[in-house]
Write an enzyme that holds these catalytic residues in place. Structure first.
Site, PDB file in Angstrom:
ATOM      1  N   SER A  10      -1.955   3.307  -3.325  1.00  0.00           N
ATOM      2  CA  SER A  10      -0.738   2.637  -3.782  1.00  0.00           C
ATOM      3  C   SER A  10       0.046   2.217  -2.544  1.00  0.00           C
ATOM      4  O   SER A  10       0.892   2.955  -2.046  1.00  0.00           O
ATOM      5  CB  SER A  10       0.096   3.574  -4.666  1.00  0.00           C
ATOM      6  OG  SER A  10       1.281   2.935  -5.085  1.00  0.00           O
ATOM      7  N   LYS A  63      -0.399  -5.745  -3.792  1.00  0.00           N
ATOM      8  CA  LYS A  63      -0.416  -4.294  -3.649  1.00  0.00           C
ATOM      9  C   LYS A  63      -1.810  -3.734  -3.913  1.00  0.00           C
ATOM     10  O   LYS A  63      -2.473  -4.107  -4.889  1.00  0.00           O
ATOM     11  CB  LYS A  63       0.591  -3.671  -4.624  1.00  0.00           C
ATOM     12  CG  LYS A  63       0.762  -2.171  -4.485  1.00  0.00           C
ATOM     13  CD  LYS A  63       1.842  -1.650  -5.431  1.00  0.00           C
ATOM     14  CE  LYS A  63       2.078  -0.169  -5.232  1.00  0.00           C
ATOM     15  NZ  LYS A  63       3.149   0.360  -6.119  1.00  0.00           N
ATOM     16  N   ARG A  76       7.394   1.945 -14.144  1.00  0.00           N
ATOM     17  CA  ARG A  76       8.669   1.833 -13.434  1.00  0.00           C
ATOM     18  C   ARG A  76       8.882   0.409 -12.941  1.00  0.00           C
ATOM     19  O   ARG A  76       9.964  -0.173 -13.123  1.00  0.00           O
ATOM     20  CB  ARG A  76       8.685   2.799 -12.248  1.00  0.00           C
ATOM     21  CG  ARG A  76       9.917   2.726 -11.366  1.00  0.00           C
ATOM     22  CD  ARG A  76       9.626   3.297  -9.987  1.00  0.00           C
ATOM     23  NE  ARG A  76       8.638   2.497  -9.267  1.00  0.00           N
ATOM     24  CZ  ARG A  76       7.956   2.931  -8.196  1.00  0.00           C
ATOM     25  NH1 ARG A  76       8.140   4.153  -7.745  1.00  0.00           N
ATOM     26  NH2 ARG A  76       7.083   2.126  -7.601  1.00  0.00           N
ATOM     27  N   CYS A 102      -1.032   8.068   3.961  1.00  0.00           N
ATOM     28  CA  CYS A 102      -0.559   6.736   3.578  1.00  0.00           C
ATOM     29  C   CYS A 102       0.370   6.132   4.643  1.00  0.00           C
ATOM     30  O   CYS A 102      -0.053   5.911   5.769  1.00  0.00           O
ATOM     31  CB  CYS A 102       0.103   6.781   2.204  1.00  0.00           C
ATOM     32  SG  CYS A 102       0.242   5.143   1.434  1.00  0.00           S
ATOM     33  N   HIS A 146      -4.536   8.668  -1.794  1.00  0.00           N
ATOM     34  CA  HIS A 146      -3.713   9.777  -2.288  1.00  0.00           C
ATOM     35  C   HIS A 146      -4.557  10.704  -3.160  1.00  0.00           C
ATOM     36  O   HIS A 146      -4.474  10.669  -4.392  1.00  0.00           O
ATOM     37  CB  HIS A 146      -2.526   9.247  -3.089  1.00  0.00           C
ATOM     38  CG  HIS A 146      -1.460   8.613  -2.259  1.00  0.00           C
ATOM     39  ND1 HIS A 146      -0.500   9.343  -1.586  1.00  0.00           N
ATOM     40  CD2 HIS A 146      -1.210   7.302  -1.981  1.00  0.00           C
ATOM     41  CE1 HIS A 146       0.310   8.518  -0.941  1.00  0.00           C
ATOM     42  NE2 HIS A 146      -0.097   7.277  -1.155  1.00  0.00           N
ATOM     43  N   GLU A 190      -4.041  13.679  -3.611  1.00  0.00           N
ATOM     44  CA  GLU A 190      -3.146  14.678  -4.204  1.00  0.00           C
ATOM     45  C   GLU A 190      -2.477  14.183  -5.483  1.00  0.00           C
ATOM     46  O   GLU A 190      -1.857  14.968  -6.212  1.00  0.00           O
ATOM     47  CB  GLU A 190      -2.058  15.089  -3.196  1.00  0.00           C
ATOM     48  CG  GLU A 190      -0.912  14.111  -3.021  1.00  0.00           C
ATOM     49  CD  GLU A 190      -1.225  12.908  -2.131  1.00  0.00           C
ATOM     50  OE1 GLU A 190      -0.310  12.094  -1.907  1.00  0.00           O
ATOM     51  OE2 GLU A 190      -2.384  12.793  -1.667  1.00  0.00           O
TER      52      GLU A 190
END
Length: 375
Positions: A271, A242, A328, A221, A314, A316
């Site tokens: 992200s 985003k 959040r 990333c 990502h 992972e």
């Protein structure tokens, strides 16, 4: 014409392996018995078949012997472990998931040279990132010895100082060492220019060092964007909104070992607020786009020999990682859209399904095997 001892071992080998052999494999095995390599195989059987004591394969043996030893005597269902400190917080969670992990004590008692992997963890919630990456590194027949690295020029605010002091090293501690592989994570600093990041000079020093002290480095990333900027002078571009969700990807180059076993279409979370344009990557003449998404753009890039690999997604991530980010930002009143193709029926009240797990494991397994170990 075989000596009696060899015939005895042949009978023993056949008795204990016969139920596990397919017909084509057994035909190959019988043919192999007549070759000059059979005495070598007999010599190694009593040692190698001690499954959990010493898993050491002599790579000087003919490939046929190596193959048979691994095929017949490697304990099925148990990949080789990752070696982590006995009291690392990830230990308990990964053990509950049936991840094969090994304590430092047990690893020290084994006669084997594990792969040395250095993880430069730039994420604020370091314990979560540790767990995610260690999980990905676990699903391979290679023993992995993991070293955790933090920047010395930036103090983490989200991870206890005791944890960092106990489990992490800084660059001065490792700069005289050599590693088989290295992972540089992302960081939530996309709103800054690269040179404005507080630890940029230190990161540049580490990235330069990796060219001579690490066999293959995987950048994730923002870590991938930072490395492309440092090594190749590429600039990140701000996205209109985003890139957030789980996106479909296709294979641009199906011939590379890194993507061996991948489906024609696979899914991976993203992200991020920025990207490196595909045209800029191709214009270097030194980088190859291996996989991309019609929605999320470039995903996996490599240099010519695989010693530098860059991934913008990502693989992972855990099932709830994007949900945690989404709620959040909502709680903080920040502008955030519903993550793409993530919540069932686009309903945030429903539990997300992790549709990228298998390709995540495959990606890291291929990297470790073909780019860190085999090469």
């Amino acid at each position: 014409s075989l000596p009696s001892a060899a015939l005895s071992r042949t009978a023993h080998l056949y008795y204990h392996t016969r139920p596990r052999l397919s017909t084509p494999f057994f035909d190959f095995f019988c043919f192999f018995l007549s070759g000059d390599s059979f005495p070598l195989l007999c010599e190694k059987i009593p040692y190698f078949s001690q499954r959990n004591k010493k898993k050491k394969l002599d790579t000087s043996l003919p490939l046929g012997v190596q193959y048979l030893l691994v095929k017949l005597f490697w304990k099925e269902g148990n990949p080789m472990p990752i070696n982590i400190p006995n009291d690392l917080p990830a230990w308990e969670r990964l053990s509950q998931e049936n991840i094969f992990i090994m304590s430092e004590t047990r690893a020290a008692a084994q006669d084997i040279r594990p792969l040395r992997i250095l993880i430069l963890n730039l994420m604020p919630k370091k314990i979560d990132t540790e767990r995610q990456l260690l999980r990905m590194l676990s699903n391979t027949p290679l023993q992995v010895d993991v070293e955790l690295l933090q920047t010395a020029t930036h103090a983490s605010k989200n991870t206890a100082a005791e944890h960092l002091l106990k489990f992490y090293k800084v660059f001065d501690d490792v700069k005289e060492q050599y590693f088989d592989g290295m992972i540089i994570t992302g960081a939530p600093v996309e709103h800054l220019e690269f040179e404005e990041v507080g630890y940029w000079d230190e990161l540049c020093q580490i990235m330069e060092w990796s060219k001579s002290h690490v066999h293959s480095t995987l950048h994730i990333c923002w870590g991938a964007q930072a490395a492309l900027h440092y090594h190749y002078g590429l600039q990140k571009v701000q996205l209109p909104q985003k890139m957030f969700g789980v996106f479909p990807h296709t294979l641009v180059d199906k011939s590379v070992p890194l993507l061996r076993g991948f489906d024609e279409i696979y899914w991976m979370p993203h992200s991020r607020h920025t990207e490196i344009p595909a045209a800029d990557i191709r214009a270097t003449g030194k980088l190859y786009i291996l996989s991309s998404s019609p929605i999320a753009g470039v995903n996996i890039v490599s240099n010519h020999n695989g010693r530098q690999i860059f991934i913008f997604g990502h693989s992972e991530y855990e099932a709830n990682t994007l949900a945690d980010e989404y709620f959040r930002d909502l709680d903080k009143g920040l502008p955030i859209q519903l993550p793409y193709h993530y919540f069932p029926d686009d309903d945030p009240a429903k539990k997300p399904i992790r549709t990228w797990r298998s390709h995540g494991y495959l990606f890291y397994s291929n990297w470790l095997n073909y780019y860190v170990y085999q090469s």
